[in-house]
Write an enzyme that holds these catalytic residues in place. Sequence first.
Site, PDB file in Angstrom:
ATOM      1  N   TYR A 146      -3.215   4.130  -2.983  1.00 60.15           N
ATOM      2  CA  TYR A 146      -3.065   4.408  -1.471  1.00 60.15           C
ATOM      3  C   TYR A 146      -2.250   5.600  -1.183  1.00 60.15           C
ATOM      4  O   TYR A 146      -2.156   6.426  -0.310  1.00 60.15           O
ATOM      5  CB  TYR A 146      -2.746   3.424  -0.582  1.00 60.15           C
ATOM      6  CG  TYR A 146      -3.750   2.321  -0.510  1.00 60.15           C
ATOM      7  CD1 TYR A 146      -4.746   2.353   0.679  1.00 60.15           C
ATOM      8  CD2 TYR A 146      -3.900   1.207  -1.159  1.00 60.15           C
ATOM      9  CE1 TYR A 146      -5.597   1.475   0.780  1.00 60.15           C
ATOM     10  CE2 TYR A 146      -4.861   0.398  -1.274  1.00 60.15           C
ATOM     11  CZ  TYR A 146      -5.656   0.433   0.078  1.00 60.15           C
ATOM     12  OH  TYR A 146      -6.675  -0.537   0.057  1.00 60.15           O
ATOM     13  N   HIS A 161       0.898  -1.111  -0.086  1.00 59.91           N
ATOM     14  CA  HIS A 161      -0.018   0.141   0.128  1.00 59.91           C
ATOM     15  C   HIS A 161       0.844   1.170   0.036  1.00 59.91           C
ATOM     16  O   HIS A 161       0.440   2.382   0.308  1.00 59.91           O
ATOM     17  CB  HIS A 161      -0.890  -0.098   1.263  1.00 59.91           C
ATOM     18  CG  HIS A 161      -1.956  -0.886   0.900  1.00 59.91           C
ATOM     19  ND1 HIS A 161      -3.168  -1.141   1.783  1.00 59.91           N
ATOM     20  CD2 HIS A 161      -2.353  -1.726   0.021  1.00 59.91           C
ATOM     21  CE1 HIS A 161      -4.014  -2.231   1.415  1.00 59.91           C
ATOM     22  NE2 HIS A 161      -3.417  -2.511   0.282  1.00 59.91           N
TER      23      HIS A 161
END
Length: 439
Positions: free
Chosen positions: A255, A202
């Site tokens: 992200y 992420h």
Amino acid sequence: MKKNELKVAVIGGGSSYTPELIEGFINHYHELPVKDLYLVDIEKGRKKLEIVGGLAKRMVEKARVPINIHLTFDRQEAIKDADFVTTQIRVGLLDARARDERIPLRYNRIGQETTGAGGFAKALRTIPVILDICKDIEALAPNAFLLNFTNPAGIVTEAVIKYSNVRSIGLCNLPIGTRKQIAKLCDVDVSKVEIEMVGINHLNWTTKILVDGVDITESILHKAAEASGLTMKNIPDFGWDKAFLLSLGALPCSYHRYYYMKDKMLEQQLEDLKTKGTRADVVKKVEEELFELYKDPNLAVKPPQLEQRGGAYYSEAAINLISSIYNNKKDIQTVNVRNNGTIPCLPDDASIEVNCVIDSQGARSVQITTEMTPKIRGLLQIVKAYEELTVEAAVHGDYNAGLQALTIHPLVGSIDVAKKILDDILEENREYLPQFFSN
């Protein structure tokens, strides 16, 4: 010698994602002969396990593949002599996720399931449970591979690397999703797309993009700045600034919006909180609808509504990995593994998310060609330091490590706020965090 029959244990078998995994095992049975598939859950998840298990059995029967579906609350029975163990657990269920997302928002900080303070809270609850599962694997299936899909996947993988001897690989659907998004942008089949990804779960950057062997990275950065769809279901589709992308020289993962567009993302979350609630509240409604569908005795396939849950390509990523290990394919997949010098600016025992060769021994990272410039290195090292501290806080119940982790995280970044968030997390998760309250 390759086994002709496999045993797979799915920890968290009552998950709404499970039908996608079942579909994958069915579609790939010709290359992955799973004989016994154990779906494991805890007593609190009995109802969901029975519903999902019923659908799984109907799916297997309809497909006429000889996979035996076992439903159990006995984790050790499921793990004993397993070839693969997958983990897809949520300690505290969606109620805990809702708290993870709300607590930071009280203090005008981003509340997200895996990133920042929300991910920190989830890690504190999850790591001890995963390490307990690892003890069972060490004792009952020492040759098994642990494939962890549980978020925050990178931090969980790092805890296993540091505190277990289990052969483990962390898995995320984001890399495979990124390849598919790029293929769609270029209007080519995904098989023609090769990417180099560098970073941690992420928080990874796609630094090189090849189509039919031709480097088109700069062209994609131009296209990406004007395109929609380069995100996940659970992340707002705010477009990237072209000048920023070109100056970065890489495609940030979805992200990264929480870091590079922090103010805009927080504003959106606070607005959503007033109208829709947290993402966990939205997911609760989606899951309720899914489980109503799953109950239908005439349903014997994965319903299309599952794609709204946010786990697209989960099955594809998981089955690709298991099949490549079992069949010694030596292909390239992007997974979470021990660093071992692959990214020179990070510790050897850090978990990283990079391209790996997958064979019968597991995952072996491919040497990256990207120079770790300050544009990437700076943010990467800070967030990795936060992850290291989070692992120590979770394993040892170390308040000081937790305070430092939150204070240095770019999405918290203030002693006063970090302390308030930490105290709220500990108090509101007290029943799941005995490591902090045992003294």
